[in-house]
Design a protein around this motif. Sequence first.
Motif, PDB file in Angstrom:
ATOM      1  N   ILE A 137       0.222 -12.017  -0.074  1.00 36.42           N
ATOM      2  CA  ILE A 137       1.179 -11.272  -0.889  1.00 36.42           C
ATOM      3  C   ILE A 137       0.468 -10.172  -1.679  1.00 36.42           C
ATOM      4  O   ILE A 137       0.926  -9.016  -1.721  1.00 36.42           O
ATOM      5  N   ILE A 138      -0.660 -10.502  -2.296  1.00 34.36           N
ATOM      6  CA  ILE A 138      -1.402  -9.505  -3.065  1.00 34.36           C
ATOM      7  C   ILE A 138      -1.879  -8.381  -2.151  1.00 34.36           C
ATOM      8  O   ILE A 138      -1.792  -7.192  -2.500  1.00 34.36           O
ATOM      9  N   ARG A 139      -2.372  -8.730  -0.991  1.00 36.26           N
ATOM     10  CA  ARG A 139      -2.824  -7.715  -0.034  1.00 36.26           C
ATOM     11  C   ARG A 139      -1.677  -6.797   0.362  1.00 36.26           C
ATOM     12  O   ARG A 139      -1.834  -5.562   0.431  1.00 36.26           O
ATOM     13  N   TYR A 140      -0.498  -7.371   0.598  1.00 39.33           N
ATOM     14  CA  TYR A 140       0.660  -6.561   0.987  1.00 39.33           C
ATOM     15  C   TYR A 140       1.116  -5.656  -0.154  1.00 39.33           C
ATOM     16  O   TYR A 140       1.359  -4.456   0.051  1.00 39.33           O
ATOM     17  N   LEU A 141       1.229  -6.211  -1.345  1.00 36.39           N
ATOM     18  CA  LEU A 141       1.693  -5.398  -2.473  1.00 36.39           C
ATOM     19  C   LEU A 141       0.742  -4.243  -2.752  1.00 36.39           C
ATOM     20  O   LEU A 141       1.178  -3.128  -3.069  1.00 36.39           O
ATOM     21  N   LYS A 142      -0.534  -4.490  -2.627  1.00 30.67           N
ATOM     22  CA  LYS A 142      -1.514  -3.413  -2.812  1.00 30.67           C
ATOM     23  C   LYS A 142      -1.317  -2.320  -1.776  1.00 30.67           C
ATOM     24  O   LYS A 142      -1.352  -1.124  -2.095  1.00 30.67           O
ATOM     25  N   SER A 143      -1.033  -2.732  -0.536  1.00 23.91           N
ATOM     26  CA  SER A 143      -0.903  -1.753   0.555  1.00 23.91           C
ATOM     27  C   SER A 143       0.351  -0.897   0.434  1.00 23.91           C
ATOM     28  O   SER A 143       0.381   0.222   0.957  1.00 23.91           O
ATOM     29  N   ILE A 144       1.399  -1.389  -0.245  1.00 28.20           N
ATOM     30  CA  ILE A 144       2.649  -0.622  -0.323  1.00 28.20           C
ATOM     31  C   ILE A 144       2.852   0.046  -1.675  1.00 28.20           C
ATOM     32  O   ILE A 144       3.867   0.709  -1.885  1.00 28.20           O
ATOM     33  N   THR A 145       1.894  -0.118  -2.595  1.00 32.42           N
ATOM     34  CA  THR A 145       1.995   0.582  -3.867  1.00 32.42           C
ATOM     35  C   THR A 145       1.846   2.082  -3.625  1.00 32.42           C
ATOM     36  O   THR A 145       0.901   2.526  -2.965  1.00 32.42           O
ATOM     37  N   LEU A 146       2.792   2.853  -4.135  1.00 31.16           N
ATOM     38  CA  LEU A 146       2.798   4.286  -3.891  1.00 31.16           C
ATOM     39  C   LEU A 146       1.755   4.997  -4.750  1.00 31.16           C
ATOM     40  O   LEU A 146       1.259   4.447  -5.739  1.00 31.16           O
ATOM     41  N   SER A 147       1.419   6.214  -4.368  1.00 30.55           N
ATOM     42  CA  SER A 147       0.292   6.916  -4.992  1.00 30.55           C
ATOM     43  C   SER A 147       0.473   7.101  -6.491  1.00 30.55           C
ATOM     44  O   SER A 147      -0.488   7.040  -7.260  1.00 30.55           O
ATOM     45  N   GLU A 148       1.713   7.310  -6.941  1.00 27.00           N
ATOM     46  CA  GLU A 148       1.988   7.477  -8.371  1.00 27.00           C
ATOM     47  C   GLU A 148       2.456   6.185  -9.020  1.00 27.00           C
ATOM     48  O   GLU A 148       2.916   6.184 -10.161  1.00 27.00           O
TER      49      GLU A 148
END
Length: 294
Positions: free
Chosen positions: A91-102
Amino acid sequence: MSSTELFENARGFIYSNARLLDRQRFAYWFEGGSKGSVLEALAAYQNEDGGFGHALEPDIRCPQSQPVPTEQALIIIDELEAYDTELMSGIIRYLKSITLSEGGLPLAFRSLMAYPHAPWWITERDDMPNLNPTGHILGLLMKQPRWAEWSQEEWIQRNLRFVWQAMEKPEPEEYHEGVQWVSILEHAPVTPQTSQAVEKLDGWLAKKGVIERDPYAEGYVQKILDWVASPDSYAAKFVTTEELDLHLDAMIKQQLADGGWPISFPAASPLGELEWRGSLTVDRLKTLRAFGKL
């Protein structure tokens, strides 16, 4: 109907109609089942990227990972207090990957459009941050023992900045946004910024119509027990004991002949409706027990 009859009818509905995940949730909460069995059923919805799909959110039927199904996985992990589960690393890996640039997470990705979905899930862009579900996800992460570690990571800091900027408005606009405010403010450290946001949130919750007081109001409205699912819910201070009793009695009366509770919105499919009803029926039983009605 006695509480025993209510419970047995609900049990029959769940074992006849609910998905495995909600049967295991029911077994855990009411029949001495194990956390491990719930988590094993939940793991079937997790993808290799760490996110969740496969209709964990019954109105999003796509197999690909989506933010809101991942939020729902976190809700289940939180209700079990299963913070050491191996599911969390994905879950942490996924959330990090989809966090937008801003900062911020999208509400949904366009991948869902290739599969059946409820009409309110129409999505045109993958790069639009949304307080829903970013705020609730961060609030759920704040409850976990590893929050002190995660909170120092740059992607979390981006998301926190986005959330606080989104909460600079005078008040939430609707229920799903209000839930994000509640989740953050229940768990964030007390600061002048959080105190000001609490004041705005409380003023909004006290407004007429935000918490629906009519237990028999129809349509997609959020009634007292949607806001106050247990005595320690944030919004409990905005309702009286008499109002709670009225809504609990109404909830009992709204159990259908098949033993399950109805949903208040159109489902994406007949199967999706049963999946929602199974999940909701477990939630209703938990609420009735929390208030001493079961």
